[in-house]
Design a protein around this motif. Structure first.
Motif, PDB file in Angstrom:
ATOM      1  N   ALA A 114     -59.755 -66.898  99.566  1.00  0.00           N
ATOM      2  CA  ALA A 114     -60.875 -66.332 100.330  1.00  0.00           C
ATOM      3  C   ALA A 114     -62.077 -65.813  99.500  1.00  0.00           C
ATOM      4  N   ILE A 115     -63.133 -66.095 100.155  1.00  0.00           N
ATOM      5  CA  ILE A 115     -64.453 -65.686  99.300  1.00  0.00           C
ATOM      6  C   ILE A 115     -64.730 -64.341  99.220  1.00  0.00           C
TER       7      ILE A 115
ATOM      8  N   GLU B 200     -65.314 -68.008 106.922  1.00  0.00           N
ATOM      9  CA  GLU B 200     -64.972 -68.307 105.475  1.00  0.00           C
ATOM     10  C   GLU B 200     -66.470 -69.277 105.655  1.00  0.00           C
ATOM     11  N   THR B 201     -66.910 -70.193 106.501  1.00  0.00           N
ATOM     12  CA  THR B 201     -67.977 -70.904 106.415  1.00  0.00           C
ATOM     13  C   THR B 201     -69.167 -70.381 106.262  1.00  0.00           C
ATOM     14  N   GLU B 202     -69.147 -68.953 107.180  1.00  0.00           N
ATOM     15  CA  GLU B 202     -70.365 -68.297 107.191  1.00  0.00           C
ATOM     16  C   GLU B 202     -70.645 -67.686 105.828  1.00  0.00           C
ATOM     17  N   ARG B 203     -69.458 -66.903 105.478  1.00  0.00           N
ATOM     18  CA  ARG B 203     -69.590 -66.297 104.083  1.00  0.00           C
ATOM     19  C   ARG B 203     -70.174 -67.255 103.048  1.00  0.00           C
ATOM     20  N   SER B 204     -69.579 -68.685 102.825  1.00  0.00           N
ATOM     21  CA  SER B 204     -70.002 -69.489 101.769  1.00  0.00           C
ATOM     22  C   SER B 204     -71.002 -69.826 102.085  1.00  0.00           C
TER      23      SER B 204
ATOM     24  N   VAL C  80     -78.077 -68.562 101.268  1.00  0.00           N
ATOM     25  CA  VAL C  80     -78.736 -67.407 101.542  1.00  0.00           C
ATOM     26  C   VAL C  80     -79.135 -66.260 100.471  1.00  0.00           C
ATOM     27  N   LEU C  81     -77.999 -66.100  99.914  1.00  0.00           N
ATOM     28  CA  LEU C  81     -78.107 -64.943  98.666  1.00  0.00           C
ATOM     29  C   LEU C  81     -79.038 -65.377  97.675  1.00  0.00           C
TER      30      LEU C  81
END
Length: 63
Positions: free
Chosen positions: A11-12, A46-50, A56-57
């Motif tokens: 997990a991210i 997980e795709t969005e966090r990745s 983005v960040l």
């Protein structure tokens, strides 16, 4: 001999670095997430966090 099942991807983790203050733009001074993004982090896919971690960040950090 059968092929072993592939191991699941880990997990991210959170990008939090323990500096938890929102700046004038509403971004955390430590991880560059908005308050809403911080609140939603655990429910993101997980795709969005990745995408946040890879695109983005880092873009926000360089501004």
């Amino acid at each position: 001999m059968p092929n072993p099942s592939p191991l699941p991807l880990p997990a991210i983790l959170s990008p939090c670095v323990g500096i938890c203050r929102l700046d004038a733009r509403g971004l955390c001074e430590g991880c560059y997430r908005t308050g809403d993004e911080i609140a939603r982090w655990r429910s993101m896919s997980e795709t969005e966090r990745s995408h946040y971690m890879d695109v983005v960040l880092p873009a926000r950090e360089s501004v």
